[in-house]
Design an enzyme around this catalytic site. Sequence first.
Site, mmCIF file in Angstrom:
data_model
loop_
_atom_site.group_PDB
_atom_site.id
_atom_site.type_symbol
_atom_site.label_atom_id
_atom_site.label_comp_id
_atom_site.label_asym_id
_atom_site.label_seq_id
_atom_site.Cartn_x
_atom_site.Cartn_y
_atom_site.Cartn_z
ATOM 1 N N ASP A 32 8.445 19.050 -40.740
ATOM 2 C CA ASP A 32 9.933 18.824 -39.581
ATOM 3 C C ASP A 32 10.709 19.769 -39.370
ATOM 4 O OD1 ASP A 32 8.516 16.721 -39.777
ATOM 5 O OD2 ASP A 32 9.681 15.363 -40.951
ATOM 6 N N ASP A 91 17.761 17.505 -35.922
ATOM 7 C CA ASP A 91 17.532 18.664 -33.787
ATOM 8 C C ASP A 91 18.848 18.846 -34.388
ATOM 9 O OD1 ASP A 91 16.124 17.864 -31.756
ATOM 10 O OD2 ASP A 91 17.685 17.817 -31.307
ATOM 11 N N SER A 164 8.063 6.477 -32.611
ATOM 12 C CA SER A 164 7.603 6.880 -33.764
ATOM 13 C C SER A 164 7.089 5.134 -34.168
ATOM 14 C CB SER A 164 8.233 7.234 -35.687
ATOM 15 O OG SER A 164 6.938 7.560 -36.404
ATOM 16 N N PHE A 165 5.800 5.590 -33.688
ATOM 17 C CA PHE A 165 4.794 4.279 -34.216
ATOM 18 C C PHE A 165 5.254 3.263 -32.569
ATOM 19 C CE2 PHE A 165 3.552 6.908 -36.503
ATOM 20 C CZ PHE A 165 1.873 6.959 -36.888
ATOM 21 N N GLU A 196 4.914 10.344 -32.602
ATOM 22 C CA GLU A 196 5.774 10.827 -33.104
ATOM 23 C C GLU A 196 6.332 12.318 -32.662
ATOM 24 O OE1 GLU A 196 6.037 9.993 -37.426
ATOM 25 O OE2 GLU A 196 4.830 11.638 -37.270
#
Length: 303
Positions: A32, A91, A164-165, A196
Amino acid sequence: MKKWVAAGCLVLASAGAAAATWTLTGDIVSHDPHLYKAANTWWIVETSDTGVGVKYSANGRAWTQGVPIFGNGLPWWGQYNGNKKQAWAPDLHEWNGKAILYYAVSTFGSQKSAIGLATASSLAQGNWVDQGAILTSAPGDNFNAIDPNFFVDKAGQPWLSYGSFQTGIYITRVDANTLKPFGAKTRLATDSIGIENPFIVANGSYYYLFVSKGKCCDGANSTYRIAYGRSTSVTGPYLDKNGVDMRNGGGTVLDAGGGRFIAPGAESISNGVLARHALDTQNNYTPVLFMSDLFFTNGWPTY
């Protein structure tokens, strides 16, 4: 949803077939990776077993592992991740003269999740102060509070996309002073195969929504791939090259991997460069950092 946690070091990653892909050295094991260039330093924050992982580079090519942010975890994380020290999918940005960091805490497959916020006087100082959870979700909610992405639209309004999902990716306005989301959330994308890691950029007349689809972390069975759509509004609808709405499973594939490195995803973009990880089939499916110059040709992204 994030399962694999980065550790270790590789010497080189190069995608050979793509001339725009950078050759990287040093500490390039990464899961990530969020890329951010500030002044003369390139930064990456990443999912880690110990807080938020940090890498830095003077040229974006030779990477050094730094000291993790909140490496011992924070007390409030425990209710979401079972008292683990790890944080997911951070982030990183600069806003109003300070550094800001969003991150997620959860466990794999759970909707009991939270997005946290931390601020610092500058990236170089790294004097991070946690501001606590700014968005949470619970089992039964129609969204999952992970994978945050801060974005400022053309009018100067900040937003946070996440999800996500469940029913996919959402976006919510962010208060310019508190940096906390407020107001209604708008659904941007969904897909039955899993979706996601939203990331939004602007180019020309359009906003572009990048996402990761499929399974991120299942060894040879991983199916992650990077897809995108575009819209004239930050809140969508985002359509792919075939005109399919991303809320209905649309999304043109930018990168599906192949060969030694499979399942690319967890994309981020800074200074015209797209970063992502891909799994090394010759090294126990370790996630490795890749970076490529991002171009827009006839209004569509490519590298």
